[in-house]
Scaffold this active site. Sequence first.
Site, PDB file in Angstrom:
ATOM      1  CG  HIS D  93      -1.660   1.300   1.390  1.00 17.84           C
ATOM      2  ND1 HIS D  93      -2.412   1.850   0.380  1.00 17.84           N
ATOM      3  CD2 HIS D  93      -1.781   2.160   2.443  1.00 17.84           C
ATOM      4  CE1 HIS D  93      -2.970   2.978   0.791  1.00 17.84           C
ATOM      5  NE2 HIS D  93      -2.594   3.193   2.036  1.00 17.84           N
ATOM      6  CG  HIS D  95      -1.022   7.637   0.613  1.00 14.50           C
ATOM      7  ND1 HIS D  95      -1.792   8.538   1.299  1.00 14.50           N
ATOM      8  CD2 HIS D  95      -1.376   6.426   1.104  1.00 14.50           C
ATOM      9  CE1 HIS D  95      -2.552   7.905   2.197  1.00 14.50           C
ATOM     10  NE2 HIS D  95      -2.302   6.616   2.092  1.00 14.50           N
ATOM     11  CG  ASP D 118       3.631  -5.957 -21.637  1.00 17.70           C
ATOM     12  OD1 ASP D 118       3.230  -6.831 -22.425  1.00 17.70           O
ATOM     13  OD2 ASP D 118       4.455  -5.081 -21.966  1.00 17.70           O
ATOM     14  CG  HIS D 169      -6.994   5.502   1.103  1.00 16.92           C
ATOM     15  ND1 HIS D 169      -7.394   4.737   2.161  1.00 16.92           N
ATOM     16  CD2 HIS D 169      -5.659   5.675   1.270  1.00 16.92           C
ATOM     17  CE1 HIS D 169      -6.353   4.473   2.941  1.00 16.92           C
ATOM     18  NE2 HIS D 169      -5.299   5.039   2.425  1.00 16.92           N
ATOM     19  CE1 TYR D 227       9.835  -8.692 -22.096  1.00 19.94           C
ATOM     20  CE2 TYR D 227      10.159  -9.567 -19.890  1.00 19.94           C
ATOM     21  CZ  TYR D 227      10.372  -8.573 -20.828  1.00 19.94           C
ATOM     22  OH  TYR D 227      11.107  -7.468 -20.500  1.00 19.94           O
TER      23      TYR D 227
END
Lengths: 229, 229, 229, 229
Positions: D93, D95, D118, D169, D227
């Site tokens: 998490h 910001h 991708d 948020h 890939y």
Amino acid sequence: MENLKEEVLQANLSLPKHDLVTFTWGNVSGIDRESGLIVIKPSGVKYEDLTAADLVVVDLEGKKVEGELKPSSDTKTHVTLYRNFKEIGGVVHTHSTWATTWAQAACDLPALGTTHADHFFGSVPCTRHLTEKEIAHDYELETGQVIVETFNHRNINPNHVPSVLVESHGPFSWGENASKALKNAVVLEEVCKMAYNTFNLNSERSDLDYMLLKKHFFRKHGNNAYYGQ
Amino acid sequence: MENLKEEVLQANLSLPKHDLVTFTWGNVSGIDRESGLIVIKPSGVKYEDLTAADLVVVDLEGKKVEGELKPSSDTKTHVTLYRNFKEIGGVVHTHSTWATTWAQAACDLPALGTTHADHFFGSVPCTRHLTEKEIAHDYELETGQVIVETFNHRNINPNHVPSVLVESHGPFSWGENASKALKNAVVLEEVCKMAYNTFNLNSERSDLDYMLLKKHFFRKHGNNAYYGQ
Amino acid sequence: MENLKEEVLQANLSLPKHDLVTFTWGNVSGIDRESGLIVIKPSGVKYEDLTAADLVVVDLEGKKVEGELKPSSDTKTHVTLYRNFKEIGGVVHTHSTWATTWAQAACDLPALGTTHADHFFGSVPCTRHLTEKEIAHDYELETGQVIVETFNHRNINPNHVPSVLVESHGPFSWGENASKALKNAVVLEEVCKMAYNTFNLNSERSDLDYMLLKKHFFRKHGNNAYYGQ
Amino acid sequence: MENLKEEVLQANLSLPKHDLVTFTWGNVSGIDRESGLIVIKPSGVKYEDLTAADLVVVDLEGKKVEGELKPSSDTKTHVTLYRNFKEIGGVVHTHSTWATTWAQAACDLPALGTTHADHFFGSVPCTRHLTEKEIAHDYELETGQVIVETFNHRNINPNHVPSVLVESHGPFSWGENASKALKNAVVLEEVCKMAYNTFNLNSERSDLDYMLLKKHFFRKHGNNAYYGQ
């Protein structure tokens, strides 16, 4: 006093580290509330050359009481904030890119997300236009007065919204001490950038729900804060 | 002459430090007004390889009088500025991102805030379109001429507005010496970025009040300046 | 071959230095026209781990002729460019922020200033949409084909416009050798950023005058170039 | 457990390296699926001070089972994701600027290019507004619940779209382990920036063709991926 000087020195040196300044366009001060003495950056001195001995001490009338150099040209604005916002211990002024953008645009910075709400309990206000008379009279003092007027007239608690945008000029931030004032200046710059981007992407957005604003602000501030150790 | 070379060298080396250039897209010169000799960066040489010995000396006719290398391809523009703006001692040309944006947009840069007013006493002008004949004739000379024409026709004092935006091209800045010209180039880039952002946020903004413009410019310039030590 | 490997290695290592890549999102190749052998980055290998010995050699059919590792998943696109653009010696592919923005917007990049004109003689084209059949068939080959088709149909000289925007994907750049291809990729990114900003500021702008385009391009390219030493 | 702590430590230390955080605004966790134990960053601790010994261990009820410090204030959101998305091994998490911009704008992030395709098989969803009751009740738990609800109601596979934007948020990302979750957070930030720019340049663009989305996603994921090595 030596501790305060060291703290004010470190906060000034942090301005370029956080990319808040070009050349010498920023200054930090701190106050010792017992003696009423304020330590502030000297005017126009480069951060890389700045030492604690260069810092200037002024009283709450703005008179120099110690130091070889001239204090920041913005000293009267700092002094006015300390005289009126009784609980603050540090003040930062910069021309940082994004906060200055909002100040030049003459717009209040709305609380568009929880990053803002974590640090500012509502919009960061932009001051009104200074009159020609105010500019001509005692410009730096009047700049401080218009900030205080903004918080008083709009009934904003400066401890809950520790920053302002001075119209056509740039931001001032403050806090319990110089280091917290600096932190608020960094946060202001970041939320100004994100709010600008948010409006460009969706011009219909407005302030957060009051519940979410309150939740986030008091998660980090006051007696029931539960963020951090 | 060795002092001038050293100053011009340092100003050139400062271009990448201030993020004003990609590859070799920028050059700084300085003039010794007594001898009328100009020291300028050689064309296409990388900043990391540049030494004082590589710098080229030309006279006010643009003729090389010293140096192994070819001078900057923009030399005639620099020379034209020195011939017409009698008090300047240094010239900087770059393709810096934000100033070039305004030049490509063919817009004057308005004074939207005190950061601008601290350094430029009014809008930074954008030149008119060059005619096909001017481009074909003596392009770099004509670039200098159109800058001079812009300041003359619009009655702008080049000492008070020490930069220009050349339409579809990029900025030139100048100052008392190479190091002050460089400083003006850095400020121009920053105020171009903030003005762009300001217009994106509030397209209704226009020039500062004249009183505020004057207050800030003369706080830092002229006999009554009180900024700095 | 060892010289070519060293040059291709250095150009690959330059991708992160010029901020053109996140993780492993970019690859550079170079060709030895005499032998028809192509040296290319292996797929998914981090730049900080890459050595000349890791590079893969393929022929103009795209078959591996040397190397332990699998070549870049974009190898067939590189090979197709080498087969069709006979004078190029190096190819660069990235997902750099600003060039990818233009590719995702499906817009040709117009020549809005002299920075563009110094390196690209006209707009950098954006390819057409690939059909579902082309995507399903031999995707990386078809990507190369649609680039070649774009230059052929629109009669653009790949030596004068050494880059393309692949619609919804990102840029490919090329040049005489790997190092010049890399340089063109850096310039493309910068002019994409400035053109984006220019349009945001003044949406009415369009291509430079042909005279100015020609003046700048041939100041740096061809027999009458006079930029550099 | 020591291996998991080391991996979670490294992923937390990578947050500032990838410019995803200001101050302490981000946290990474990892889970050991056998024991059901989760290792997470302590609340408000600076990355430069963080050691493996500072990390906190909680169980799938969110109860602390090891550690001196308080876990991240977002711990209940992490736990809710682990309880519902059974195959994920790490959660991040932040910001970060661009992902938070999209979250504040309350917009899903569309797949506008192959860089997005991708890594994310379709739009990255933005959650609905939390109700006042949800904010008042058990805020961090409800944040997790609304993420899970979003994926369930819209029938999105969290393994194929390993990120979400929480309205007003910011972003959460996840992956097989903490290091892959971190990688997804970096990619999300980059594609958020490019999508923002793309819309500013051409507001008419929308999602990629399904064929191209599928081609790119499965070029890098699943049994037929080709890939990398």
